[in-house]
Write an enzyme that holds these catalytic residues in place. Structure first.
Site, PDB file in Angstrom:
ATOM      1  CG  HIS A   5      20.693  12.960  32.606  1.00 34.05           C
ATOM      2  ND1 HIS A   5      20.275  11.828  33.067  1.00 34.05           N
ATOM      3  CD2 HIS A   5      19.462  13.150  31.529  1.00 34.05           C
ATOM      4  CE1 HIS A   5      19.358  11.245  32.274  1.00 34.05           C
ATOM      5  NE2 HIS A   5      19.132  12.268  31.404  1.00 34.05           N
ATOM      6  CD  GLU A  56      20.070  11.780  27.834  1.00 32.52           C
ATOM      7  OE1 GLU A  56      19.634  11.462  26.816  1.00 32.52           O
ATOM      8  OE2 GLU A  56      20.067  11.415  28.902  1.00 32.52           O
ATOM      9  CG  HIS A  74      19.278  30.173  32.155  1.00 29.94           C
ATOM     10  ND1 HIS A  74      18.460  30.851  32.168  1.00 29.94           N
ATOM     11  CD2 HIS A  74      19.997  29.911  33.292  1.00 29.94           C
ATOM     12  CE1 HIS A  74      18.282  31.091  33.724  1.00 29.94           C
ATOM     13  NE2 HIS A  74      19.269  30.479  34.303  1.00 29.94           N
ATOM     14  CD  GLU A 122      21.988  33.047  35.182  1.00 26.31           C
ATOM     15  OE1 GLU A 122      21.795  34.118  35.831  1.00 26.31           O
ATOM     16  OE2 GLU A 122      21.255  32.058  35.587  1.00 26.31           O
TER      17      GLU A 122
END
Length: 129
Positions: A5, A56, A74, A122
């Site tokens: 994550h 998360e 990003h 993005e």
């Protein structure tokens, strides 16, 4: 090994959950409060944690805003049609910060959106139109 994550600190948990689920189409996978240390974690994604990476969202109960700093870049999400995706994001109240089109000096089509805490996301065209 694999990426499990990416953690983002958010200033308003419900606003962020709403953005990632309603506007970007992710699912709320799980959520838990830690009363002792005064934070809540919410995990969102397009599939299960067993099958892919998720986000998360960390909400520290006493913090409503963060300085993003200069190190963050990003999150990238693939989309079959970034033009339709951006239209849907705008119609749902989201912010498109860079309209869809070819990346400078290349042919890959991308767009950028902002989440409620101003994190950049993005969108990358995954199918040939």
């Amino acid at each position: 090994m694999r990426i499990l994550h990416t953690m983002l600190r958010v200033g308003d948990l419900q606003r962020s959950i709403d953005f990632y689920t309603r506007i970007l189409g992710m699912n709320l996978i799980r959520q838990r409060d830690n009363e002792q240390y005064r934070y809540t974690l919410a995990f969102v994604g397009y599939g299960s944690e067993e099958d892919g990476a998720v986000l998360e969202l960390t909400y520290n109960w006493d913090t409503t805003e963060y300085d993003l700093g200069t190190g963050y870049g990003h999150i990238a999400i693939g989309s079959d049609d970034i033009y339709a995706t951006c239209d849907a994001i705008k119609a749902a109240g989201g912010t498109v910060s860079r309209e869809p089109g070819p990346v400078k000096g290349g042919t890959t089509e991308i767009a950028f959106v902002k989440d409620p805490d101003n994190y950049s996301i993005e969108l990358i065209q995954t199918k040939t139109q």
